[in-house]
Write a protein that holds these residues in place. Sequence first.
Motif, PDB file in Angstrom:
ATOM      1  N   TYR A 103      47.916  73.838 -75.567  1.00 56.23           N
ATOM      2  CA  TYR A 103      47.494  73.491 -74.605  1.00 56.23           C
ATOM      3  C   TYR A 103      46.565  74.297 -74.183  1.00 56.23           C
ATOM      4  O   TYR A 103      45.751  75.114 -73.416  1.00 56.23           O
ATOM      5  N   ARG A 104      47.736  76.524 -74.459  1.00 55.63           N
ATOM      6  CA  ARG A 104      47.176  77.540 -74.276  1.00 55.63           C
ATOM      7  C   ARG A 104      45.599  77.956 -75.191  1.00 55.63           C
ATOM      8  O   ARG A 104      44.901  78.392 -74.799  1.00 55.63           O
ATOM      9  N   ASN A 105      45.458  77.432 -76.263  1.00 57.00           N
ATOM     10  CA  ASN A 105      44.882  77.504 -77.184  1.00 57.00           C
ATOM     11  C   ASN A 105      43.623  76.663 -76.941  1.00 57.00           C
ATOM     12  O   ASN A 105      42.783  75.843 -77.828  1.00 57.00           O
ATOM     13  N   ARG A 106      43.892  75.464 -75.787  1.00 54.56           N
ATOM     14  CA  ARG A 106      42.600  74.271 -75.697  1.00 54.56           C
ATOM     15  C   ARG A 106      42.569  73.403 -77.061  1.00 54.56           C
ATOM     16  O   ARG A 106      41.417  72.699 -76.971  1.00 54.56           O
ATOM     17  N   LYS A 107      43.710  73.192 -77.178  1.00 57.60           N
ATOM     18  CA  LYS A 107      43.993  72.199 -78.462  1.00 57.60           C
ATOM     19  C   LYS A 107      43.689  70.410 -77.360  1.00 57.60           C
ATOM     20  O   LYS A 107      43.507  69.965 -77.742  1.00 57.60           O
ATOM     21  N   ILE A 108      44.569  70.942 -76.606  1.00 55.42           N
ATOM     22  CA  ILE A 108      45.098  70.136 -75.444  1.00 55.42           C
ATOM     23  C   ILE A 108      44.498  69.813 -74.631  1.00 55.42           C
ATOM     24  O   ILE A 108      44.529  71.158 -74.071  1.00 55.42           O
ATOM     25  N   ASP A 109      44.229  69.058 -73.233  1.00 54.96           N
ATOM     26  CA  ASP A 109      44.079  69.538 -71.982  1.00 54.96           C
ATOM     27  C   ASP A 109      44.995  69.789 -71.348  1.00 54.96           C
ATOM     28  O   ASP A 109      44.274  69.811 -69.455  1.00 54.96           O
ATOM     29  N   LYS A 110      46.443  68.637 -71.210  1.00 50.52           N
ATOM     30  CA  LYS A 110      47.280  68.431 -70.531  1.00 50.52           C
ATOM     31  C   LYS A 110      48.446  68.596 -70.844  1.00 50.52           C
ATOM     32  O   LYS A 110      48.360  68.559 -72.115  1.00 50.52           O
TER      33      LYS A 110
END
Length: 311
Positions: free
Chosen positions: A187-194
């Motif tokens: 999430y923090r690496n913006r691989k997932i949005d939630k």
Amino acid sequence: MEIETEDKPPGSPLIRDSAIGNYLERSNFFIKYEGVNPTGTQKDRISRKHVENAIKQGYKEISVATCGNFGASIAYYARGMGIKAIVGIPAEYSNSRHAEIAAYGADIIEKPLKYEEMVEYIREEAKNNNWYDASPGSPNKSIDVSGYSEISFEIYNQLGFAPEYISIPVGNGTTFYGIYYGFLKLYRNRKIDKMPKFIATSTEGGNPIVYSFINGFRNIVELNPENIVETYANEPLIAYRSYDGQKALDALYKTHGKALYVSDMKMEEISRGFRKIDNLSVLPASASAAAGALKFAGNNSCVIVLTGSDK
């Protein structure tokens, strides 16, 4: 009894097939099956790392307190990498995998202690004898979170997205928190949005994480040791003290998760069902995660982490 070992890295498939879907009556559930690891559980993910770390630091012996699975895993990797394993097992544990641990060449220490007491005993022995301590809550515990976070990365790569829910059995809470930590990194690496909503399942015989969450406590509460009774089905889960319980409890609240006690009868029923429907060997305690998914996930996407096979 001789058992050959090989230097095989752990890793597990994500299963979605019609037989399991029909059995669980859900089409959007996925099975993360850790039973394919070398000794049959998710413990292999951290055992290999602990043994490598022990060797790197110059230790000649590696020690661990166990109810069975972790001991077998440490002994397996220790033998494969040429280091001595010392495994502490509570004397009354019925699912200790004692013969397998011995076959891997480990020295076994049995004491009339509960699991948590054995952890403390091995911790002191490790200090006194210059053994590497791999037990829960040891100075080397960061390896546990790192190892279990790999499950999250695999799920993301295999699924291609973050599920709405993820259901995981909890004992000490270490696997649970490690998987949470892995998804948090994604999430923090913006691989997932939630973040997925996390479901914690454990034995109705007693577990501090589930007890604390169900009762609305923000701080983990230890249970009365006198009320803890181990059975074949609940041994990997039952606890009066969860070493990473606070971290797991925090993860439940942060993901707006759920928690559930599951009876021995239900765990064994689901375990038998997996074997009958798809010939999948599942430790009853691991099968508790399926009960949690059925209770809370509805028709949403859910990954059920089956942490071990019924060896």
